[in-house]
Design an enzyme around this catalytic site. Structure first.
Site, PDB file in Angstrom:
ATOM      1  N   CYS A 107       7.055 -20.466 -18.717  1.00 49.19           N
ATOM      2  CA  CYS A 107       6.702 -21.875 -18.597  1.00 49.19           C
ATOM      3  C   CYS A 107       7.806 -22.657 -17.879  1.00 49.19           C
ATOM      4  O   CYS A 107       8.064 -22.430 -16.721  1.00 49.19           O
ATOM      5  CB  CYS A 107       6.382 -22.431 -19.990  1.00 49.19           C
ATOM      6  SG  CYS A 107       5.415 -23.940 -19.983  1.00 49.19           S
ATOM      7  N   HIS A 108       8.460 -23.608 -18.578  1.00 46.85           N
ATOM      8  CA  HIS A 108       9.560 -24.379 -18.003  1.00 46.85           C
ATOM      9  C   HIS A 108      10.915 -23.687 -18.179  1.00 46.85           C
ATOM     10  O   HIS A 108      11.928 -24.188 -17.711  1.00 46.85           O
ATOM     11  CB  HIS A 108       9.628 -25.770 -18.643  1.00 46.85           C
ATOM     12  CG  HIS A 108       8.539 -26.694 -18.209  1.00 46.85           C
ATOM     13  ND1 HIS A 108       7.259 -26.620 -18.722  1.00 46.85           N
ATOM     14  CD2 HIS A 108       8.527 -27.700 -17.311  1.00 46.85           C
ATOM     15  CE1 HIS A 108       6.515 -27.566 -18.157  1.00 46.85           C
ATOM     16  NE2 HIS A 108       7.255 -28.232 -17.305  1.00 46.85           N
TER      17      HIS A 108
END
Length: 182
Positions: A107-108
């Site tokens: 994800c991030h």
């Protein structure tokens, strides 16, 4: 499997992106430590709200990459944004690459990898909103559920966790990758 894994996180990590990989590693027989700049507990983020707290096993100041066989970086927005400006966290991340050990991020999570200067020339994926950040840092970004580049595993979002977990356990079993590089 007699392996040790560090999950580097701080407040605001996406809960499923820590709990699911942690369980996958443990189910494979690995010992997993939640490592954080702060001690005590860190708070998860789930479904747009704060969620439960997780016990920190080791403070970042107490460990080094040589204590572990692999590193995993969960996402969430708050967590990697905080870690990427922490010099100790960045040094910890860089050391896994220098020691040619498996590193995974979802994800991030790759935001921290940009500041660690380990994404240039690497094939990887992430949450779509940080695609340009990664490309600007020299990564070869692709939109695939899981991407592996010489022991370096990335995924896009919680929907990709089944494929991500399978691949990170496989890379942990394989061990060091001679062509892993920063």
């Amino acid at each position: 499997m007699n392996k040790n894994v560090a999950i580097l996180a701080t407040n605001g990590f996406e809960e499923s992106e820590l709990s699911s990989p942690k369980k996958a590693f443990e189910d494979a027989g690995a010992t997993v430590h939640i490592v954080s700049p702060e001690g005590g507990e860190i708070k998860a983020w789930a479904d747009g709200n704060w969620s439960k707290s997780y016990k920190v096993d080791k403070k970042l100041s107490e460990v080094s990459a040589s204590d572990y066989d692999a590193l995993m970086l969960p996402g969430g927005v708050i967590n990697p944004d905080s870690l990427r400006t922490n010099e100790d966290a960045i040094s910890f991340i860089k050391d896994f690459f220098k020691q040619k050990k498996p590193v995974s991020a979802i994800c991030h999570g790759p935001w921290s990898l940009i500041n660690a200067e380990v994404v240039e020339g690497r094939k990887m994926t992430s949450y779509h909103t940080i695609r340009k950040d990664l490309e600007n840092a020299g990564a070869n970004w692709v939109d695939e559920e899981v991407v592996t580049d010489q022991g370096f595993v990335t995924s896009r979002n919680p929907d990709d966790l089944p494929a991500f977990n399978k691949k990170i356990v496989e890379e942990l079993k394989e061990g060091k990758h001679d062509r892993q590089h920063a």
